[in-house]
Design an enzyme around this catalytic site. Structure first.
Site, short mmCIF file in Angstrom:
data_model
loop_
_atom_site.label_atom_id
_atom_site.label_comp_id
_atom_site.label_asym_id
_atom_site.label_seq_id
_atom_site.Cartn_x
_atom_site.Cartn_y
_atom_site.Cartn_z
N GLU A 220 -4.38 28.06 -49.09
CA GLU A 220 -4.21 27.72 -50.49
C GLU A 220 -5.40 26.89 -51.00
OE1 GLU A 220 -1.86 29.29 -51.82
OE2 GLU A 220 0.11 28.92 -50.99
N ASP B 279 -0.26 36.23 -41.63
CA ASP B 279 0.52 35.07 -42.06
C ASP B 279 2.01 35.38 -42.12
OD1 ASP B 279 0.42 36.77 -44.24
OD2 ASP B 279 -0.50 35.34 -45.61
N ASN C 299 -3.86 32.52 -57.25
CA ASN C 299 -4.62 31.26 -57.20
C ASN C 299 -5.87 31.39 -56.31
OD1 ASN C 299 -3.42 31.55 -54.75
ND2 ASN C 299 -2.64 29.47 -54.60
N HIS D 124 -5.81 32.48 -53.16
CA HIS D 124 -5.58 32.27 -51.73
C HIS D 124 -5.82 33.56 -50.94
CE1 HIS D 124 -0.89 33.13 -51.70
NE2 HIS D 124 -1.59 34.25 -51.72
C1 F6R Z 1 0.14 38.21 -47.60
C2 F6R Z 1 -1.02 37.38 -47.91
C3 F6R Z 1 -1.29 36.93 -49.31
C4 F6R Z 1 -1.35 38.12 -50.27
C5 F6R Z 1 -1.61 37.67 -51.70
C6 F6R Z 1 -1.54 38.83 -52.68
O1 F6R Z 1 0.18 38.49 -46.23
O2 F6R Z 1 -1.75 37.04 -47.03
O3 F6R Z 1 -2.51 36.23 -49.33
O4 F6R Z 1 -2.36 39.00 -49.86
O5 F6R Z 1 -0.67 36.71 -52.08
O6 F6R Z 1 -0.25 39.34 -52.69
P1 F6R Z 1 0.09 40.70 -53.45
O7 F6R Z 1 -0.61 41.77 -52.73
O8 F6R Z 1 1.60 40.85 -53.35
O9 F6R Z 1 -0.39 40.53 -54.85
#
Ligand code: F6R
Length: 240
Positions: free
Chosen positions: A143, A67, A136, A138
């Site tokens: 989302e 992403d 959340n 995701h």
């Molecule tokens: C980032 C992504 C997001 C993160 C998630 C957790 O490429 O795909 O889904 O994996 O937001 O982020 P961290 O690891 O910073 O807590």
């Protein structure tokens, strides 16, 4: 889901790196995807060392971005491409046979989306998708409430994601949309590794494991995947 609880962040990262390396050793042409963020930083540093020490050969493997923030490119600190350069591509002495890194700064974001999906389809299905979990629930930028039939798509960021994103780039950028692999592409992966670390993830991890599998908490859909490793440190597992 196969749940592995590790003593700490380092042990979690080593475990994920071990599974990733073993998978590529068995399938040199593996098609893989890694996430960005705080969770996978050490995992990726360790994986880069594995490759540089010639323990894992990626010369026939292919890599695709999971992403990116719409509007941000590799020069923007906090972007996924910047992160991938810092923890993977900037460290590697050897290259993947082919890779596609999303450029969220492409003014023609629809073209970027098409290119992402075309590259994905050229190598699909993923042999390995590595994921983190948002507060959340995701995965990628899928989302709460996401249409699970989607492939590569552009999506409005959830309010939780907008609050959390300041940890990556302060108030320098205020993206409102993300570009991401869809649930359909992620669930099609032969193997999925999803990591979570820290007490702040304990509630969402509990929902992901013990809640109803639903697109309201997209990571909970992984309950239905046939080969998914959920690798946690003790803090992230503390509500299970
Ligand atoms: C980032 C992504 C997001 C993160 C998630 C957790 O490429 O795909 O889904 O994996 O937001 O982020 P961290 O690891 O910073 O807590």
């Amino acid at each position: 889901m196969k749940i592995e609880v590790c003593s700490d962040y380092e042990a979690m990262s080593k475990k994920a790196c071990g599974i990733t390396s073993d998978l590529i050793k068995k399938n040199k042409k593996a098609f893989i995807s890694f996430p960005c963020g705080d969770t996978p930083a050490l995992f990726m540093d360790l994986f880069s060392e594995e490759v540089n020490d010639k323990k894992t050969d990626i010369s026939e493997a292919a890599f695709i971005s999971l992403d990116e923030w719409v509007g941000l490119g590799e020069k923007d600190e906090g972007s996924c491409a910047h992160f991938l350069n810092a923890h993977l591509f900037g460290k590697l002495k050897y290259n993947f046979a082919n890779k596609f890194i999303l450029n969220g700064a492409n003014k023609n974001i629809e073209e970027e989306l098409r290119n992402h999906e075309d590259f994905f389809n050229k190598y699909a299905p993923l042999n390995l998708s590595v994921l983190g979990i948002g507060l959340n629930g995701h995965i990628g930028f899928n989302e709460s409430g996401v249409d699970i039939s989607l492939n590569s798509h552009i999506i409005d960021l959830d309010n939780v994601t907008k609050k959390v994103m300041v940890k990556y780039f302060g108030n320098n950028f205020k993206p409102t949309r993300g570009i991401t692999q869809g649930i359909n592409q992620i669930m099609g992966a032969e193997t999925i590794i999803v990591m979570a670390s820290g007490k702040h993830k304990a509630d969402v991890v509990n929902l992901v494991v013990n809640g109803k599998a639903s697109n309201e908490v997209p990571a909970s859909l992984l309950q239905n995947h046939k080969n998914c490793f959920l690798i946690l440190d003790k803090d992230a597992a503390s509500n299970l």
